[in-house]
Design a protein around this motif. Sequence first.
Motif, PDB file in Angstrom:
ATOM      1  N   TYR A 184       0.841  -1.204   0.000  1.00  0.00           N
ATOM      2  CA  TYR A 184       0.000   0.000   0.000  1.00  0.00           C
ATOM      3  C   TYR A 184       0.873   1.250   0.000  1.00  0.00           C
ATOM      4  CZ  TYR A 184      -3.915   3.033   1.482  1.00  0.00           C
ATOM      5  OH  TYR A 184      -4.871   4.008   1.566  1.00  0.00           O
ATOM      6  N   ILE A 236      -2.933  -7.944  -1.512  1.00  0.00           N
ATOM      7  CA  ILE A 236      -3.845  -6.806  -1.462  1.00  0.00           C
ATOM      8  C   ILE A 236      -5.195  -7.289  -0.930  1.00  0.00           C
ATOM      9  CG2 ILE A 236      -4.939  -4.979  -2.813  1.00  0.00           C
ATOM     10  CD1 ILE A 236      -2.597  -5.300  -4.814  1.00  0.00           C
ATOM     11  N   HIS A 252     -11.046  -2.685   2.119  1.00  0.00           N
ATOM     12  CA  HIS A 252     -10.397  -3.338   0.967  1.00  0.00           C
ATOM     13  C   HIS A 252     -10.508  -2.454  -0.265  1.00  0.00           C
ATOM     14  CE1 HIS A 252     -10.181  -7.064  -1.869  1.00  0.00           C
ATOM     15  NE2 HIS A 252      -9.006  -6.484  -1.734  1.00  0.00           N
ATOM     16  N   GLN A 253     -11.661  -1.842  -0.458  1.00  0.00           N
ATOM     17  CA  GLN A 253     -11.839  -0.977  -1.612  1.00  0.00           C
ATOM     18  C   GLN A 253     -10.935   0.257  -1.542  1.00  0.00           C
ATOM     19  OE1 GLN A 253     -13.735  -1.843  -4.327  1.00  0.00           O
ATOM     20  NE2 GLN A 253     -12.625  -0.106  -5.210  1.00  0.00           N
ATOM     21  N   ILE A 272      -7.648  -0.999  -2.817  1.00  0.00           N
ATOM     22  CA  ILE A 272      -7.670  -1.174  -4.277  1.00  0.00           C
ATOM     23  C   ILE A 272      -7.583   0.179  -4.978  1.00  0.00           C
ATOM     24  CG2 ILE A 272      -9.085  -1.932  -6.229  1.00  0.00           C
ATOM     25  CD1 ILE A 272     -10.220  -4.116  -4.340  1.00  0.00           C
ATOM     26  N   THR A 273      -8.338   1.161  -4.471  1.00  0.00           N
ATOM     27  CA  THR A 273      -8.326   2.493  -5.064  1.00  0.00           C
ATOM     28  C   THR A 273      -6.942   3.131  -4.978  1.00  0.00           C
ATOM     29  OG1 THR A 273     -10.657   2.812  -4.518  1.00  0.00           O
ATOM     30  CG2 THR A 273      -9.356   4.799  -4.955  1.00  0.00           C
ATOM     31  N   ARG A 279      -4.707   1.437  -7.598  1.00  0.00           N
ATOM     32  CA  ARG A 279      -5.061   1.877  -8.953  1.00  0.00           C
ATOM     33  C   ARG A 279      -4.613   3.313  -9.202  1.00  0.00           C
ATOM     34  NH1 ARG A 279     -11.113  -0.848  -9.107  1.00  0.00           N
ATOM     35  NH2 ARG A 279     -10.477  -2.862 -10.011  1.00  0.00           N
ATOM     36  N   GLU A 297      -4.450  -5.748 -14.723  1.00  0.00           N
ATOM     37  CA  GLU A 297      -5.322  -6.370 -13.721  1.00  0.00           C
ATOM     38  C   GLU A 297      -5.791  -7.752 -14.145  1.00  0.00           C
ATOM     39  OE1 GLU A 297      -8.438  -4.179 -11.927  1.00  0.00           O
ATOM     40  OE2 GLU A 297      -7.362  -2.260 -11.990  1.00  0.00           O
ATOM     41  N   PHE A 330      -6.419  -8.567  -6.655  1.00  0.00           N
ATOM     42  CA  PHE A 330      -6.836  -7.972  -5.391  1.00  0.00           C
ATOM     43  C   PHE A 330      -7.451  -9.005  -4.445  1.00  0.00           C
ATOM     44  CE2 PHE A 330      -7.455  -4.473  -8.597  1.00  0.00           C
ATOM     45  CZ  PHE A 330      -6.261  -3.824  -8.302  1.00  0.00           C
TER      46      PHE A 330
END
Length: 342
Positions: free
Chosen positions: A175, A194, A248-249, A252-253, A256, A265, A270
């Motif tokens: 991260y 992730i 988690h989102q 991921i954001t 990205r 991807e 993820f």
Amino acid sequence: MSHYDPNEPILSAQVFEQSAPPPRAATPRPPGSGDSQTAALEKVAMAFLAEQRRARRWRIFFRLATLAIIVLFISVGFMGKKYSSNCLKECTALVQLNGTIALDADASAENIISGLKEAFTAKHVRGVVLEINSPGGSPVQAGQIYDEIKRLRAAHPHIPLYAVVGEMAASGGYYVAAAADEIYVDKASLVGSIGVIMMNFGFTEAIQKLGIEQRTMTAGDNKAFMDPFSPVNETQKEHVQKLLDSVHQQFITAVRNGRGTRLNETPEMFSGLIWNGNEAVTLGLADGLGSVNSVARDVIGVENIYDFTYRPDFSERLARQLGAAFAEQVATKLGSGVLRWK
């Protein structure tokens, strides 16, 4: 064999005294010989006691010296420098992130951000290398480091920041890496993971078999939703899953946004899986193979590396350990779960 005759007269004690030989006269001692022997013995005893005192003093001295050396080595091992002063000529700044990312750890957001701030504001720094060896840790701490890297890059657009992965940049470690301009790895580095995890246990059947009665009392219907001694409540389980999905989102954001179009991807990217360095480059999770020295030399173009890593001294470490122990006891009493990247 003698024969006793009752008519024979009995000799008196005086006869025996007269017939006994005269006592031998005592041999006269030389004058002063007893005093000299006593004095000699006293001198020997005093010398022995003095030697014992000297030996005891030396033992105490060597013990204290040994203790002082041990304390010195421990202090040197714990203290270290807070962070380096400005490099005196053009240099590459190094900040190390080692271990679990947590509030009371060396890799806390406070420590890492302190080193990064010092590096970005140093006069002769031409680029910053963030060396990462971390299995992850707190989402909050990792998120704070990520946000600060973005802020520092915006405030100092002429100073790039590159993440270099050593053994591992997994979970919260990755991260943080995702905030860098580029990520370099070793071919055997472990990268990814992730995902988010919250661990807990259930002992409801065990306490029933042992005849233990549950007596948890709360004010609030869901206050004890992480209680390992209570049955799983489906409504509460659904709430926790939404919480995990939300965090988690965020992860991921961040990945990205940090990696952009470089990501290739896949459905597993993820899912919490990890990959080696070569695979990470193929997936776009990393930009290439490299080390701290090679990035400084070939990417930044300045081989002179200066370490800006913030290292707490002994007193700070001790205070944090005591604080962490207290916080852990409080958390244990409250029965709270721990949310971690995975």
